[in-house]
Motif scaffolding. Structure first.
Motif, PDB file in Angstrom:
ATOM      1  N   ILE A  14       2.094  -9.376   6.417  1.00 20.40           N
ATOM      2  CA  ILE A  14       1.528  -8.173   6.738  1.00 20.40           C
ATOM      3  C   ILE A  14       2.810  -7.312   7.194  1.00 20.40           C
ATOM      4  CG2 ILE A  14       0.346  -6.407   8.386  1.00 20.40           C
ATOM      5  CD1 ILE A  14      -1.648  -8.964   8.681  1.00 20.40           C
ATOM      6  N   LEU A  15       3.911  -8.006   7.803  1.00 20.06           N
ATOM      7  CA  LEU A  15       5.278  -7.135   8.333  1.00 20.06           C
ATOM      8  C   LEU A  15       6.060  -6.845   7.046  1.00 20.06           C
ATOM      9  CD1 LEU A  15       5.883  -9.431  11.462  1.00 20.06           C
ATOM     10  CD2 LEU A  15       4.686  -7.047  11.253  1.00 20.06           C
ATOM     11  N   LYS A  16       5.550  -7.568   5.833  1.00 18.88           N
ATOM     12  CA  LYS A  16       6.665  -7.292   4.722  1.00 18.88           C
ATOM     13  C   LYS A  16       6.355  -6.141   4.012  1.00 18.88           C
ATOM     14  CE  LYS A  16       7.624 -12.424   4.355  1.00 18.88           C
ATOM     15  NZ  LYS A  16       7.374 -13.718   3.676  1.00 18.88           N
ATOM     16  N   ILE A  17       6.503  -5.114   4.630  1.00 21.31           N
ATOM     17  CA  ILE A  17       6.111  -3.825   4.019  1.00 21.31           C
ATOM     18  C   ILE A  17       6.897  -3.391   2.915  1.00 21.31           C
ATOM     19  CG2 ILE A  17       7.549  -2.498   5.432  1.00 21.31           C
ATOM     20  CD1 ILE A  17       5.075  -0.449   5.553  1.00 21.31           C
ATOM     21  N   TRP A  18       8.100  -3.941   2.610  1.00 26.39           N
ATOM     22  CA  TRP A  18       9.095  -3.675   1.562  1.00 26.39           C
ATOM     23  C   TRP A  18       8.503  -4.399   0.421  1.00 26.39           C
ATOM     24  CZ3 TRP A  18       9.970  -6.588   6.041  1.00 26.39           C
ATOM     25  CH2 TRP A  18      10.116  -8.089   5.822  1.00 26.39           C
ATOM     26  N   GLU A  19       7.601  -5.316   0.504  1.00 26.61           N
ATOM     27  CA  GLU A  19       7.113  -5.964  -0.731  1.00 26.61           C
ATOM     28  C   GLU A  19       6.233  -5.134  -1.273  1.00 26.61           C
ATOM     29  OE1 GLU A  19       5.764  -9.895   0.164  1.00 26.61           O
ATOM     30  OE2 GLU A  19       7.674 -10.631   0.603  1.00 26.61           O
ATOM     31  N   GLY A  20       5.654  -3.915  -0.915  1.00 25.87           N
ATOM     32  CA  GLY A  20       4.677  -2.934  -1.264  1.00 25.87           C
ATOM     33  C   GLY A  20       3.225  -3.316  -0.678  1.00 25.87           C
ATOM     34  N   GLY A  21       2.513  -2.303  -0.756  1.00 23.85           N
ATOM     35  CA  GLY A  21       0.980  -2.613  -0.351  1.00 23.85           C
ATOM     36  C   GLY A  21       0.549  -1.437   0.739  1.00 23.85           C
ATOM     37  N   LEU A  22       0.321  -0.213   0.345  1.00 25.41           N
ATOM     38  CA  LEU A  22      -0.147   0.758   1.100  1.00 25.41           C
ATOM     39  C   LEU A  22      -1.493   1.393   0.534  1.00 25.41           C
ATOM     40  CD1 LEU A  22       3.266   2.794   1.861  1.00 25.41           C
ATOM     41  CD2 LEU A  22       2.094   1.090   3.295  1.00 25.41           C
ATOM     42  N   LEU A  30      -2.018  -1.725   7.082  1.00 26.37           N
ATOM     43  CA  LEU A  30      -3.108  -2.557   7.658  1.00 26.37           C
ATOM     44  C   LEU A  30      -4.440  -2.425   6.778  1.00 26.37           C
ATOM     45  CD1 LEU A  30      -2.992  -2.083  11.707  1.00 26.37           C
ATOM     46  CD2 LEU A  30      -2.202  -4.069  10.236  1.00 26.37           C
ATOM     47  N   ALA A  31      -4.557  -1.287   6.166  1.00 32.63           N
ATOM     48  CA  ALA A  31      -5.690  -1.085   5.295  1.00 32.63           C
ATOM     49  C   ALA A  31      -5.458  -1.895   4.089  1.00 32.63           C
ATOM     50  CB  ALA A  31      -5.843   0.303   5.149  1.00 32.63           C
ATOM     51  N   HIS A  32      -4.537  -1.903   3.481  1.00 32.65           N
ATOM     52  CA  HIS A  32      -4.192  -2.493   2.355  1.00 32.65           C
ATOM     53  C   HIS A  32      -4.171  -3.969   2.579  1.00 32.65           C
ATOM     54  CE1 HIS A  32      -2.189  -4.287  -1.067  1.00 32.65           C
ATOM     55  NE2 HIS A  32      -1.382  -4.880  -0.551  1.00 32.65           N
ATOM     56  N   CYS A  33      -3.753  -4.516   3.617  1.00 32.93           N
ATOM     57  CA  CYS A  33      -3.834  -5.982   3.852  1.00 32.93           C
ATOM     58  C   CYS A  33      -5.199  -6.411   4.053  1.00 32.93           C
ATOM     59  CB  CYS A  33      -3.058  -6.446   4.805  1.00 32.93           C
ATOM     60  SG  CYS A  33      -1.077  -5.952   4.585  1.00 32.93           S
TER      61      CYS A  33
END
Length: 266
Positions: free
Chosen positions: A88-96, A70-73
């Protein structure tokens, strides 16, 4: 001066039947599992048997991943994700984001510990702080493998050309940060070994926050901007977010040193 070497690495460890296992995922999982083992050993040495560590791992993983995502997005790329919220749900695409991960971790620990007969939530956060620094090191190594969160261009002979990015020699800032977190991990471990179960409540948590985010503040000067809108900022978004964590950490250290040393159950 030329770079020491050009970096090109396949982020996929193995692919079986169309399913790929990434090095990032392996190191990310290793961070949690090593933390589980460290906390398990600490609890055993301190004679604590009331903690359900499997359940604790669930809360920690859930809180950390949710907070970091959530912070990344919402902080680093709000325009895109507010326009495309399902992404936001596509965590497998990266972004944390680590700042969000820290907040999510604390929230997960609070949810887990509120029903336990612990004298202080800080007792638990102190024990979790030790492997958290080690986990941060593993994640930054994964970032290096993925050629992400790269540093600014450098003329130094230690520069690395991340071929997946461009042909410019850059600071391997992921390794700088990994080294800092490893040093913090060893320092936290040394402090805990010095005081053991009598470690003042909040001391390790305070050292963790103050040192990790102080290192993050300094190393941000060597990184390329993480948010599109921060181009030209004198202080980056990551640095602004690090300040309250550093202040909170120093406050916890002061609190811990002024409080009597108490062990769990005393």
């Amino acid at each position: 001066m030329s770079a020491i070497f050009h970096w090109q690495f396949d982020p996929i460890l193995v692919s079986i039947g169309g399913i790929s296992v990434h090095w990032y995922g392996v190191l990310f999982a290793t961070a949690f599992m090593s933390g589980y083992w460290i906390v398990q050993r600490i609890c055993r040495d301190e004679g604590q048997t009331q903690l359900d560590l499997d359940n604790l791992l669930f809360y920690i993983m859930g809180g950390t991943i949710l907070g970091a995502r959530l912070a990344h997005c919402l902080i680093y790329d709000p325009e895109f994700y507010l326009t495309h919220p399902l992404n936001i749900l596509k965590i497998w695409e990266g972004g944390l984001a680590s700042h969000g991960g820290a907040v999510g971790l604390l929230l997960g620990l609070w949810l887990y510990a509120r029903a336990l007969p612990l004298p202080s939530l800080l007792w638990l956060t102190d024990r979790i702080a030790i492997p958290s620094a080690l986990g941060g090191m593993l994640v930054r190594c994964a970032n290096f493998l993925n050629s992400e969160i790269v540093g600014n261009p450098t003329n130094g002979s230690w520069g690395v050309v991340f071929e997946a990015v461009d042909e410019l020699p850059r600071h391997p800032v992921q390794l700088y940060e990994a080294a800092a977190y490893l040093l913090i991990f060893l320092s936290l471990l040394a402090v805990y070994r010095r005081y053991g179960k009598n470690t003042p409540h909040g001391l390790l948590t305070g050292i963790f926050f103050a040192s990790v985010f102080a290192a993050r503040f300094v190393l941000e000067y060597f990184k390329t901007p993480q948010a599109a809108y921060e181009e030209g900022f004198s202080i980056s978004v990551g640095q602004w977010l690090s300040v309250p964590f550093c202040v909170a950490g120093l406050g916890l250290i002061a609190y811990a040193l002024r409080s009597p040393r108490q062990a769990l159950g005393k």
